[in-house]
Write an enzyme that holds these catalytic residues in place. Structure first.
Site, PDB file in Angstrom:
ATOM      1  N   LYS A 240       0.851  -1.206   0.000  1.00  0.00           N
ATOM      2  CA  LYS A 240       0.000   0.000   0.000  1.00  0.00           C
ATOM      3  C   LYS A 240       0.878   1.244   0.000  1.00  0.00           C
ATOM      4  O   LYS A 240       1.728   1.415   0.867  1.00  0.00           O
ATOM      5  CB  LYS A 240      -0.909  -0.010   1.236  1.00  0.00           C
ATOM      6  N   ASP A 245      -2.982   9.998   3.869  1.00  0.00           N
ATOM      7  CA  ASP A 245      -4.367   9.552   4.044  1.00  0.00           C
ATOM      8  C   ASP A 245      -5.125  10.535   4.936  1.00  0.00           C
ATOM      9  O   ASP A 245      -5.014  10.488   6.158  1.00  0.00           O
ATOM     10  CB  ASP A 245      -4.380   8.141   4.657  1.00  0.00           C
ATOM     11  N   LYS A 252     -10.733  12.123   8.412  1.00  0.00           N
ATOM     12  CA  LYS A 252     -10.288  11.691   9.733  1.00  0.00           C
ATOM     13  C   LYS A 252     -10.316  12.883  10.694  1.00  0.00           C
ATOM     14  O   LYS A 252     -10.009  14.004  10.274  1.00  0.00           O
ATOM     15  CB  LYS A 252      -8.833  11.195   9.646  1.00  0.00           C
ATOM     16  N   ASP A 263       1.392   6.311   5.514  1.00  0.00           N
ATOM     17  CA  ASP A 263       0.437   5.314   5.036  1.00  0.00           C
ATOM     18  C   ASP A 263       0.930   4.584   3.774  1.00  0.00           C
ATOM     19  O   ASP A 263       0.189   3.845   3.146  1.00  0.00           O
ATOM     20  CB  ASP A 263      -0.933   5.981   4.804  1.00  0.00           C
ATOM     21  N   ASP A 322     -12.457   6.392   3.729  1.00  0.00           N
ATOM     22  CA  ASP A 322     -11.230   6.204   4.509  1.00  0.00           C
ATOM     23  C   ASP A 322     -10.727   4.752   4.422  1.00  0.00           C
ATOM     24  O   ASP A 322      -9.615   4.454   4.849  1.00  0.00           O
ATOM     25  CB  ASP A 322     -11.491   6.605   5.968  1.00  0.00           C
ATOM     26  N   GLU A 324      -9.498   3.261   1.990  1.00  0.00           N
ATOM     27  CA  GLU A 324      -8.969   3.427   0.635  1.00  0.00           C
ATOM     28  C   GLU A 324      -7.848   2.454   0.303  1.00  0.00           C
ATOM     29  O   GLU A 324      -7.620   2.121  -0.854  1.00  0.00           O
ATOM     30  CB  GLU A 324      -8.461   4.876   0.447  1.00  0.00           C
ATOM     31  N   ARG A 326      -7.473  -0.765   0.825  1.00  0.00           N
ATOM     32  CA  ARG A 326      -7.915  -2.024   0.195  1.00  0.00           C
ATOM     33  C   ARG A 326      -8.342  -1.787  -1.246  1.00  0.00           C
ATOM     34  O   ARG A 326      -8.263  -2.698  -2.067  1.00  0.00           O
ATOM     35  CB  ARG A 326      -9.038  -2.647   1.037  1.00  0.00           C
TER      36      ARG A 326
HETATM   37  N1  BES Z   1      -4.509   4.190   6.932  1.00  0.00           N
HETATM   38  C1  BES Z   1      -5.617   3.798   7.701  1.00  0.00           C
HETATM   39  C2  BES Z   1      -5.277   2.743   8.752  1.00  0.00           C
HETATM   40  C3  BES Z   1      -4.343   3.162   9.861  1.00  0.00           C
HETATM   41  C4  BES Z   1      -4.853   3.498  11.099  1.00  0.00           C
HETATM   42  C5  BES Z   1      -2.978   3.158   9.684  1.00  0.00           C
HETATM   43  C6  BES Z   1      -4.004   3.846  12.125  1.00  0.00           C
HETATM   44  C7  BES Z   1      -2.126   3.515  10.711  1.00  0.00           C
HETATM   45  C8  BES Z   1      -2.649   3.853  11.933  1.00  0.00           C
HETATM   46  C9  BES Z   1      -6.702   3.215   6.813  1.00  0.00           C
HETATM   47  O1  BES Z   1      -6.757   3.719   5.523  1.00  0.00           O
HETATM   48  C10 BES Z   1      -8.006   3.552   7.461  1.00  0.00           C
HETATM   49  O2  BES Z   1      -8.305   4.683   7.575  1.00  0.00           O
HETATM   50  N2  BES Z   1      -8.745   2.512   7.872  1.00  0.00           N
HETATM   51  C11 BES Z   1     -10.002   2.697   8.519  1.00  0.00           C
HETATM   52  C12 BES Z   1     -10.977   1.734   7.895  1.00  0.00           C
HETATM   53  C13 BES Z   1     -12.395   1.959   8.317  1.00  0.00           C
HETATM   54  C14 BES Z   1     -12.939   3.204   7.674  1.00  0.00           C
HETATM   55  C15 BES Z   1     -13.218   0.760   7.909  1.00  0.00           C
HETATM   56  C16 BES Z   1      -9.845   2.391   9.999  1.00  0.00           C
HETATM   57  O3  BES Z   1      -9.154   1.436  10.342  1.00  0.00           O
HETATM   58  O4  BES Z   1     -10.383   3.142  10.808  1.00  0.00           O
HETATM   59 ZN    ZN Z   2      -4.930   4.452   4.769  1.00  0.00          ZN
HETATM   60 ZN    ZN Z   3      -7.911   5.507   5.317  1.00  0.00          ZN
END
Ligand code: BES
Ligand code: ZN
Ligand code: ZN
Length: 472
Positions: A240, A245, A252, A263, A322, A324, A326
């Site tokens: 990734k 992000d 966020k 990210d 968010d 994104e 995947r």
């Molecule tokens: N980049 C984030 C995941 C992340 C969180 C990385 C904390 C490092 C530290 C990812 O893109 C994300 O935002 N995931 C969301 C998914 C949710 C919207 C289903 C999450 O985990 O909150």
């Molecule tokens: Zn992310």
């Molecule tokens: Zn995200």
């Protein structure tokens, strides 16, 4: 700059020991009063023949992580003391180990001495001289090879760290691609950068959906290393590469956005591992596919409810902008499998907050549908001194990704966030043996957990992927 020297005493002598050191019979009799030999305890005795004692406590000296920590602790201490020349006395460590641990010891040394480049003025690099003592004479050649391997692995890890630490405004998707291209320049790695127009022609709807509207366009890097052309097996490594992000329209909150310049830790780990494999001329075949883009807000950005058409033809309902990572991995994994014809695929990503809640900053989550692959990966992780945990999954989790209006939706609801994120990506591996690594917790630490870490990026994944490919 670190220069390694062999078999002679240079500057401060670094002695690794528990409480059992024969102080009374040595010139260090006085040290016994101040030093109990506990793990990571240090005591510095200045003077012409200065010595730094580093406690090994009751820890297992065959554990790679422990060795790395001991070396790094010693080096951090020497750095504080401004002792630029020193001798590592390793006889006690070599009593318990094969000389191959010199790889890990070297990494501990190099990472302990390493300073993260900053934007502060006046930062300068010291010239270090490190002598190594206590290696049996007939093992010296292998010891030197271990040091070379350790130095290359350190380069790979620090590359990943520097990329992850780089602010979002200093590392746009195309800047990142250029850094990776530059890293691979003198290796046998070949490849190309697919530009936005190429992605459009290929129908990479998911990658374009996330990154296509940004002023700084998305791209996809494809890197091929063929160290063993006699066999047809090719491992796909997909990482990734979100250079920032924000969450997109599902923005966020400020606090959660901290660190989101990292990210792209998955792509950085893949680049680092591939670099090390190529530098070591390992007999493996690898194709890396790195989708690189930003997740920001502009007029054309995704909003919840949008439907995307991915490279593989699968349609996806975007329920949360968010989620994104995947999406871009879906196109990249499908490309690795369909176009590059990889025979097994690993994807690695800072993917879910849920894995951070589960395991914190020291253990990454894994999903895998081939137990031989997982066994080899776990074995590799012990060589690297990293921690991973295999998570279960079933049909019930796949069901959570069903959409009313498309083939899949990009989130699975409130629960099992790490599992559903992984399974979303698995769909695009289309039956190719698959392993998925979620390093959201381990790629970045606010304060270092281990001695060989600095605040910020850790380089998570680089070494385990390297050893995994090297040995399986
Ligand atoms: N980049 C984030 C995941 C992340 C969180 C990385 C904390 C490092 C530290 C990812 O893109 C994300 O935002 N995931 C969301 C998914 C949710 C919207 C289903 C999450 O985990 O909150
Ligand atoms: Zn992310
Ligand atoms: Zn995200």
């Amino acid at each position: 700059m670190i220069e390694f020297v062999w078999g002679k005493i240079l500057g401060v002598q670094v002695i690794f020991t528990d409480a059992d050191y024969p102080f009374a019979d040595s010139k260090y009799a006085q040290v016994k009063e101040y030093f109990t030999g506990e793990y990571l305890e240090t005591f510095f005795l200045p003077g012409d023949e200065g010595a730094l004692f580093v406690g090994t406590g009751t820890e297992d000296l065959t554990d790679i992580h422990i060795l790395k920590e001991l070396m790094a602790k010693a080096c951090k201490q020497l750095k504080k003391l401004k002792q630029y020349k020193f001798t590592m006395i390793l006889d006690r460590i070599m009593e318990k180990n094969d000389v191959s641990v010199l790889t890990a010891c070297t990494e501990g040394i190099c990472l302990g001495l390493y300073d993260m480049p900053t934007y502060k003025s006046g930062q300068k690099e010291e010239a270090w001289q490190v002598s190594i003592l206590g290696i049996p004479g007939k093992e010296l050649e292998r010891a030197k090879q271990g040091v070379t391997e350790g130095a290359i692995l350190t380069e790979a890890v620090t590359f990943a760290r520097e990329m992850v630490n780089r602010p979002g405004n200093k590392l746009r998707p195309m800047d990142f691609a250029e850094e990776i291209r530059h890293l691979m320049e003198d290796t046998k790695i070949e490849g190309e950068i697919l530009l936005k127009e190429d992605l459009e022609k290929l129908g990479m709807g998911a990658l374009l959906g996330v990154g296509g509207s940004s002023e700084y366009p998305p791209c996809m890097m494809v890197l091929r290393y063929r160290g063993n052309p006699a066999v047809k097996d090719v491992t796909g490594l997909v990482g990734k590469g979100i250079t920032y992000d924000t969450g997109g329209y599902c923005l966020k909150p400020g606090e959660s956005m901290n660190g989101m310049q990292g990210d792209m830790g998955g792509a950085a780990a893949v680049a680092g591992a591939l670099y090390a494999l190529a530098r070591r001329k390992e007999r493996v075949n690898v194709t890396a596919v790195l989708p690189l883009c930003e997740n920001r807000i502009s007029a054309g950005s995704l909003v919840p409810g949008d439907v995307l058409h991915t490279y593989s033809g699968t349609s996806v309902e975007v329920e949360n902008t968010d989620a994104e990572g995947r999406l871009i991995l879906a196109d990249a994994v499908a490309y690795a499998v369909r176009k590059e014809k990889v025979t097994r695929v690993l994807d690695i990503a800072t993917l879910t907050g849920a894995v951070v809640g589960m395991f914190g900053n020291t253990i990454a989550g894994v999903l895998c549908d081939d137990m031989q692959m997982w066994d080899a990966f776990r074995e590799a992780s012990t060589k690297a001194g990293e921690k991973y945990w295999l998570l279960p999954f079933g049909k019930e989790h796949e069901k959570m990704l069903e959409s009313q209006i498309a083939d899949l939706k990009n989130i699975g609801g409130k629960f099992c966030g790490t599992i559903t994120a992984g399974l979303f990506i698995r769909h695009f591996a289309e039956g190719t043996p698959w392993i998925h690594v979620d390093i959201a917790g381990t790629a970045w630490v606010k304060t270092p957990v281990y001695e060989y870490q600095n605040a910020g990026a850790t380089g998570a994944g680089v070494e385990t992927i390297y050893y995994w490919l090297k040995t399986s």
